[in-house]
Design a protein around this motif. Sequence first.
Motif, PDB file in Angstrom:
ATOM      1  N   ALA A 184      10.993  32.916  77.587  1.00  0.00           N
ATOM      2  CA  ALA A 184      11.765  33.907  78.345  1.00  0.00           C
ATOM      3  C   ALA A 184      11.080  34.275  79.651  1.00  0.00           C
ATOM      4  O   ALA A 184      11.751  34.632  80.632  1.00  0.00           O
ATOM      5  CB  ALA A 184      11.987  35.160  77.502  1.00  0.00           C
ATOM      6  N   ALA A 185       9.757  34.184  79.700  1.00  0.00           N
ATOM      7  CA  ALA A 185       9.025  34.496  80.925  1.00  0.00           C
ATOM      8  C   ALA A 185       9.148  33.388  81.962  1.00  0.00           C
ATOM      9  O   ALA A 185       8.869  33.619  83.149  1.00  0.00           O
ATOM     10  CB  ALA A 185       7.556  34.751  80.604  1.00  0.00           C
ATOM     11  N   ALA A 218      24.323  31.835  74.763  1.00  0.00           N
ATOM     12  CA  ALA A 218      23.797  33.173  75.042  1.00  0.00           C
ATOM     13  C   ALA A 218      23.181  33.278  76.424  1.00  0.00           C
ATOM     14  O   ALA A 218      22.826  34.378  76.865  1.00  0.00           O
ATOM     15  CB  ALA A 218      22.748  33.545  73.982  1.00  0.00           C
ATOM     16  N   GLY A 219      23.021  32.146  77.121  1.00  0.00           N
ATOM     17  CA  GLY A 219      22.411  32.162  78.443  1.00  0.00           C
ATOM     18  C   GLY A 219      20.905  32.017  78.421  1.00  0.00           C
ATOM     19  O   GLY A 219      20.267  32.061  79.471  1.00  0.00           O
ATOM     20  N   VAL A 230      18.682  37.226  77.607  1.00  0.00           N
ATOM     21  CA  VAL A 230      19.903  37.090  76.801  1.00  0.00           C
ATOM     22  C   VAL A 230      20.820  38.305  76.876  1.00  0.00           C
ATOM     23  O   VAL A 230      21.944  38.250  76.376  1.00  0.00           O
ATOM     24  CB  VAL A 230      19.561  36.798  75.324  1.00  0.00           C
ATOM     25  N   GLY A 231      20.371  39.421  77.459  1.00  0.00           N
ATOM     26  CA  GLY A 231      21.181  40.619  77.495  1.00  0.00           C
ATOM     27  C   GLY A 231      20.931  41.498  76.274  1.00  0.00           C
ATOM     28  O   GLY A 231      20.378  41.057  75.264  1.00  0.00           O
ATOM     29  N   ALA A 232      21.359  42.732  76.363  1.00  0.00           N
ATOM     30  CA  ALA A 232      21.076  43.705  75.315  1.00  0.00           C
ATOM     31  C   ALA A 232      21.751  43.356  73.995  1.00  0.00           C
ATOM     32  O   ALA A 232      21.139  43.461  72.920  1.00  0.00           O
ATOM     33  CB  ALA A 232      21.500  45.102  75.774  1.00  0.00           C
ATOM     34  N   GLN A 233      23.026  42.937  74.025  1.00  0.00           N
ATOM     35  CA  GLN A 233      23.735  42.662  72.782  1.00  0.00           C
ATOM     36  C   GLN A 233      23.094  41.533  71.983  1.00  0.00           C
ATOM     37  O   GLN A 233      22.887  41.638  70.772  1.00  0.00           O
ATOM     38  CB  GLN A 233      25.203  42.333  73.068  1.00  0.00           C
TER      39      GLN A 233
END
Length: 266
Positions: A123-124, A182-183, A159-162
């Motif tokens: 993610a980084a 999810a991106g 990925v966003g909060a959800q």
Amino acid sequence: MPIDSPTPKLRVELRQGVARLLIDNGAKRNAFDLEMWRALPPLVAAIDAEPSARVVLVCGAQGLPFCSGADISEFSTVRATSAGGRAYEQANVEAFDAISSCSKPTLAAISGFCMGGGMGIAAACDLRVAQEGAAFAIPAGRLGVGYPPSAMRYVVAAVGAQRAFEMFFTARRFTAKEALAAGFLARVFESESYEGAVDDLSQTIAANAPLTLAAAKAAIRAAAGLPNAPSLADCEALAARCFDSADYMEGRAAFLEKRAPKFTGR
């Protein structure tokens, strides 16, 4: 020139502008221990300072998964107390920040497991691709581990909060297809073409103008509100530097002469 690593469990192979940062802890299926977390920031800094490195490719060593998460055997030793747990999490965050703050494009190439802290590492990175069959999860809920906001922000940005809620609340595994939807991933490659596709992508990035890539990375991170994004003034300075560069003249000349440009980063 070779780039030395503080630990043999993390290695760098530098060729044709691509610095491969190889995770190589085969005895633990590429789980990250405290030594590795602490070694990552100085190693990334050394790559960032190497002029011949145009792109940083983070991946598992040959035959190994990307990262199966933190070394569980350390939970009863270095993470046995709240103080030890906080110190360990700080080492995690410093590793994520080092990758995020690297001025050069960072690409995570994921095969096999990408679990827990491995998802934080990925993610980084700026860009993430995976081999079909890769598996993703953050099993903190099954381990009783707490993620501080400084670490959680990387997952939420990716990925966003959800999706982050779902990942943490269920602790279930996600497929590469789900991670793409999810991106979290930009591309998923078939197993047969995976190695070649990763090489092609990293070489494509490395062939482009380094100053332009640095400016684009800064501006995208700032526009998207990603962790460790530079200020708008810094982004504008990086963009202005491109127009004063020899690479800008080379790009124009190559376009007019219908040839491939040869960028130097100056």
